[in-house]
Design an enzyme around this catalytic site. Structure first.
Site, short mmCIF file in Angstrom:
data_model
loop_
_atom_site.label_atom_id
_atom_site.label_comp_id
_atom_site.label_asym_id
_atom_site.label_seq_id
_atom_site.Cartn_x
_atom_site.Cartn_y
_atom_site.Cartn_z
N CYS A 2 0.87 -1.18 0.00
CA CYS A 2 0.00 0.00 0.00
C CYS A 2 0.91 1.22 0.00
O CYS A 2 2.11 1.12 0.19
CB CYS A 2 -0.86 0.01 1.26
SG CYS A 2 -1.86 -1.47 1.42
N ARG A 27 1.75 1.64 -5.94
CA ARG A 27 1.96 0.66 -4.86
C ARG A 27 0.70 -0.10 -4.52
O ARG A 27 0.74 -1.12 -3.83
CB ARG A 27 2.48 1.35 -3.60
CG ARG A 27 3.76 2.14 -3.77
CD ARG A 27 4.15 2.81 -2.46
NE ARG A 27 4.35 1.82 -1.42
CZ ARG A 27 5.53 1.21 -1.22
NH1 ARG A 27 6.55 1.50 -1.99
NH2 ARG A 27 5.66 0.32 -0.27
N TRP A 74 -3.74 -1.81 -1.35
CA TRP A 74 -3.76 -3.09 -2.07
C TRP A 74 -4.31 -4.07 -1.07
O TRP A 74 -3.71 -4.32 -0.02
CB TRP A 74 -2.34 -3.48 -2.51
CG TRP A 74 -2.29 -4.70 -3.37
CD1 TRP A 74 -2.43 -4.78 -4.73
CD2 TRP A 74 -2.11 -6.05 -2.93
NE1 TRP A 74 -2.33 -6.08 -5.15
CE2 TRP A 74 -2.14 -6.88 -4.07
CE3 TRP A 74 -1.91 -6.65 -1.68
CZ2 TRP A 74 -2.00 -8.27 -4.01
CZ3 TRP A 74 -1.76 -8.03 -1.61
CH2 TRP A 74 -1.81 -8.83 -2.76
N ASN A 100 0.54 -0.10 6.14
CA ASN A 100 0.97 -0.94 5.03
C ASN A 100 1.62 -2.16 5.65
O ASN A 100 2.61 -2.05 6.36
CB ASN A 100 1.98 -0.18 4.16
CG ASN A 100 2.59 -1.09 3.08
OD1 ASN A 100 1.97 -2.07 2.69
ND2 ASN A 100 3.79 -0.74 2.62
N GLY A 101 1.05 -3.34 5.43
CA GLY A 101 1.61 -4.57 6.01
C GLY A 101 0.47 -5.50 6.41
O GLY A 101 -0.67 -5.32 6.00
N GLU A 494 10.31 -13.91 -19.32
CA GLU A 494 10.00 -12.49 -19.06
C GLU A 494 8.93 -12.00 -20.02
O GLU A 494 8.00 -11.28 -19.63
CB GLU A 494 11.27 -11.65 -19.16
CG GLU A 494 11.07 -10.17 -19.01
CD GLU A 494 10.46 -9.74 -17.68
OE1 GLU A 494 10.37 -10.57 -16.75
OE2 GLU A 494 10.02 -8.58 -17.59
N LYS A 498 5.39 -10.44 -18.81
CA LYS A 498 4.93 -9.10 -19.25
C LYS A 498 3.54 -9.19 -19.86
O LYS A 498 2.64 -8.43 -19.53
CB LYS A 498 5.90 -8.53 -20.29
CG LYS A 498 7.20 -8.04 -19.72
CD LYS A 498 7.14 -6.74 -18.99
CE LYS A 498 7.03 -6.73 -17.53
NZ LYS A 498 7.80 -7.51 -16.63
N GLU A 501 0.79 -10.23 -17.19
CA GLU A 501 0.51 -9.33 -16.06
C GLU A 501 -0.15 -8.03 -16.50
O GLU A 501 -0.78 -7.35 -15.70
CB GLU A 501 1.75 -9.05 -15.25
CG GLU A 501 2.81 -8.23 -15.90
CD GLU A 501 3.95 -7.91 -14.90
OE1 GLU A 501 3.69 -7.80 -13.70
OE2 GLU A 501 5.09 -7.78 -15.37
N HIS A 517 8.47 -31.76 -25.17
CA HIS A 517 8.19 -32.59 -23.97
C HIS A 517 6.88 -32.19 -23.33
O HIS A 517 6.75 -32.20 -22.10
CB HIS A 517 9.35 -32.46 -22.99
CG HIS A 517 10.67 -32.84 -23.59
ND1 HIS A 517 11.08 -34.15 -23.74
CD2 HIS A 517 11.65 -32.09 -24.15
CE1 HIS A 517 12.26 -34.18 -24.34
NE2 HIS A 517 12.63 -32.95 -24.59
N LYS A 617 3.28 -2.48 -7.31
CA LYS A 617 4.67 -2.36 -7.75
C LYS A 617 5.64 -3.04 -6.81
O LYS A 617 6.61 -3.63 -7.24
CB LYS A 617 5.04 -0.87 -7.87
CG LYS A 617 6.45 -0.63 -8.40
CD LYS A 617 6.62 -1.16 -9.79
CE LYS A 617 8.00 -0.93 -10.35
NZ LYS A 617 8.19 -1.59 -11.65
C1 AGP Z 1 7.53 -7.30 -12.76
O1 AGP Z 1 6.92 -6.92 -13.98
C2 AGP Z 1 6.52 -7.61 -11.72
N1 AGP Z 1 5.74 -6.47 -11.47
C3 AGP Z 1 7.07 -8.28 -10.47
O2 AGP Z 1 7.31 -9.61 -10.84
C4 AGP Z 1 8.39 -7.74 -9.87
O3 AGP Z 1 9.46 -7.97 -10.75
C5 AGP Z 1 8.66 -8.51 -8.56
O4 AGP Z 1 7.62 -8.23 -7.66
C6 AGP Z 1 10.01 -8.15 -7.92
O5 AGP Z 1 10.01 -6.79 -7.58
P1 AGP Z 1 11.41 -6.13 -7.10
O6 AGP Z 1 12.35 -6.20 -8.28
O7 AGP Z 1 11.06 -4.72 -6.73
O8 AGP Z 1 11.93 -6.94 -5.94
#
Ligand code: AGP
Length: 622
Positions: A2, A27, A74, A100-101, A494, A498, A501, A517, A617
């Site tokens: 958050c 966030r 969040w 936040n937590g 990756e 992308k 997500e 496989h 994020k």
């Molecule tokens: C990346 O596109 C994602 N949003 C997520 O996987 C991110 O890479 C992951 O949470 C790690 O975040 P960080 O690099 O801030 O530790």
């Protein structure tokens, strides 16, 4: 995950709290709220949905208070509703909290508070915390001048409350009786102070107040802070005074603004040439055959003893570690193991004394990666960090490390931080290789390739329109495969991440040879495959994979460094060509097309590219 902000000063708090939330919205963006204290009363506005929703409600109220707190959520405990939005106010109206937590023992706290006559309006763990704090506040005597504690009643109440709390928190507190004071505390979730002139701020990260002040104090776990307009003090939960260290934020707010781009993700994709330059800046040795670092805190003799490297991270950063594995093993000839941080921290894997651990994290706050760092240090291993956010918790708790200097990354989907991490890993592989068996000429070739890379990435970026057209062809598909060999396998992972997500399309990444496989069963006209077809020893074998896919009517989007003669456009349904480059930098070049493909598909599907559903994020809950 958050975003929290507190303000105490001489200006109206509400405008700052709202503007700051907009900067922290990456966030978490399920709901938002604020509370200001004016005329001895809390004025609270909170609403499910984006900050803008709440801001519209706030605009209808006369919020004149010069002290306040605000929060963008969040959801962890409790659904996305107005009632569950923060701030939460104790049922006696005395205390307001943003958090936040995760409070792990919130149910027992809730039962205790109910037994003391407190009532609840929400399903959140935070409301249990605020009522417990009210209970301790109502019991706490006013400090007497010679009572030995110069801390305020509210400060003492918070400290006592937290003795009963299990879990993680980054929190800020208002009290209706204390119009000049905010208190806050952190354990496991980031919290930073902004030190202004006649005003002080507290927030989850510096982007909330950069531009208003560049003077920041990073709080550590177990610290409690008291803020007024002109002063602040920090103590530990065990009442030891903490001498604050004021840092200067090294970037301006303009860097976190969108500029002429449509989305932060688009901006950050196009910032990659600059981010790569920044990662290299000052880190190429004078003889241009190796790298140099200022913060490893590890001398050459120690480094020569290292016989194994462990890389820990989450998400995209974990994919960067997989690329790093190829690079370090290839150029430094040291065995590398890559672990999900969330697995490493519990696995208790046997590591020998010459193992060097790196944790990699853009935000430097990801709780799983932070705890993996702490576990590694608990076991006595030298633990370094590759981090983007300066002063983040991981950066401060590691034994040393390397800042990425990619600049603030606001888009939830990580882009420039990913390629920047790979660039840093290339520098590490070069540096370690050149104190071992990597020849001068090979080192020079890698350095030349890295220095030429920003220009090559710029060339790939000029294909954005071509990639957008390809995106339009496949935007309605339900499944994608991403396939690559060697260092392109992590790029396949990756690319799949992308896409899934931000466009919510199911996508999987595999080593290309693995297709036979199992995944080959998925091949059909409705399941496109993105295939990395790069020249070199894997080229022919990858072409065979391509033919196996097309033999089963699977559409193929080929990403290749081959020209028309080496790889005819007719061999695939669509082709994205990237410039030829040295092996050490091809993974970065191959990344840019899949970032742009995901971006344009998500855009065409009407998805919120910068704030994809369910994501945030920085993942600061486990
Ligand atoms: C990346 O596109 C994602 N949003 C997520 O996987 C991110 O890479 C992951 O949470 C790690 O975040 P960080 O690099 O801030 O530790």
């Amino acid at each position: 995950m958050c975003g929290i902000i507190g303000y105490v000063g001489r200006q109206k708090a509400a405008p700052f709290l709202i503007e700051g939330l907009k900067r922290l919205e990456y966030r978490g963006y399920d709901s938002a709220g604020l509370t200001v204290l004016q005329n001895g009363q809390f004025e609270t506005v909170k609403k499910a949905g984006r900050v803008e929703n709440m801001a519209k409600l706030a605009a209808r109220k006369s919020l004149t208070g010069t002290i306040g707190i605000s929060h963008t959520r969040w959801a962890t405990h409790g659904g996305v509703t107005d009632a569950n939005a923060h701030p939460h106010v104790s049922s006696d109206g005395k205390i307001a909290v943003i958090h936040n937590g995760v409070i792990e023992n919130y149910l027992s706290i809730r039962r205790f508070c109910v037994s003391k006559g407190y009532t609840f309006q929400s399903e959140t763990d935070t409301e249990a915390l605020v009522n417990l704090l009210a209970y301790h506040y109502n019991k706490e005597p006013e400090p007497t001048p010679n009572g030995g504690s110069e801390k305020s009643r509210l400060f003492n109440s918070l400290r006592k409350t937290l003795m009963h709390v299990e879990g993680t928190y980054g929190l800020a507190v208002l009290c209706a009786d204390c119009p000049d004071e905010i208190v806050g505390a952190r354990k496991g979730s980031p919290l930073v102070l902004g030190i202004g002139k006649g005003e002080n701020m507290i927030a989850s990260d510096v982007s909330a107040f950069v531009g208003r002040t560049q003077n920041v104090v990073y709080l550590e776990d177990g610290q409690v802070v008291q803020l007024t307009a002109d002063d602040f003090s920090i103590i530990t939960l065990s009442e030891e005074d903490v001498a604050p260290v004021i840092n200067k934020v090294d970037w301006e707010i303009e860097q976190a603004c969108m500029g002429d781009f449509h989305h932060y993700m688009e901006k950050e994709i196009f910032e990659q040439p600059q981010a790569l330059e920044n990662a290299m800046r000052g880190r190429i040795a004078d003889d241009a055959s190796t790298a140099r670092f200022g913060g490893l805190n590890l001398d050459v003799r120690d480094l020569r003893q290292v016989d194994r490297i462990l890389l820990c991270a989450c998400g995209t950063a974990w994919h960067a570690c997989l690329v790093a594995e190829y690079l370090i093993e290839k150029y430094a000839r040291i065995p590398v193991e890559v672990e999900y941080a969330s697995e490493f921290r519990y696995r208790n894997s046997p590591l020998d004394k010459n193992t060097l651990v790196f944790v990699v994290s853009q935000s430097g706050e990801t709780i799983d990666t932070l705890e993996a760092l702490r576990e590694s240090k608990r076991k006595g291993y030298r633990t370094l960090a590759i981090v983007n956010v300066v002063g983040s918790t991981i950066a401060r708790e590691s034994d040393g490390g390397i800042y990425q200097h990619a600049g603030p990354e606001i888009g939830v989907a990580s882009t420039k931080a990913f390629t920047s991490q790979i660039m840093v890993a290339t520098l590490v592989a070069l540096y370690i290789g050149r104190i071992r068996d990597l020849a001068f000429t090979e080192g020079r070739a890698i350095v030349a390739a890295m220095q030429a890379l920003p220009t090559l990435v710029t060339q790939v970026l000029t294909q954005a329109d071509h990639i957008a057209k390809i995106a339009a062809k496949y935007k309605d598909k339900k499944d994608f495969l991403f396939l690559g060999r060697q260092e392109f396998f992590p790029i396949a992972l990756e690319g799949a991440l992308k896409l899934k997500e931000i466009s919510y399309i199911h996508a999987e990444g595999y080593p290309a040879a693995e297709m036979k496989h199992g995944p080959i069963a998925l091949i059909n006209p409705e399941c496109p495959t993105v295939l990395f077809v790069f020249k070199g020893e894997m080229f022919k074998k990858t072409i065979s994979n391509l033919q196996e896919i097309r033999a089963r009517q699977g559409p193929v989007i080929a990403i290749t460094d081959a020209d028309e003669n080496e790889f005819a456009g007719s061999q695939a349904d669509d082709v994205i060509r990237v410039p030829e480059a040295h092996d050490s930098v091809r993974a970065i070049l191959a990344t840019v097309p899949v970032q742009l493909l995901a971006y344009h598909i998500a855009l065409l599907r009407g998805c919120d590219v910068d704030k994809p559903r369910n994501l945030a994020k920085s993942v600061t809950v486990e």
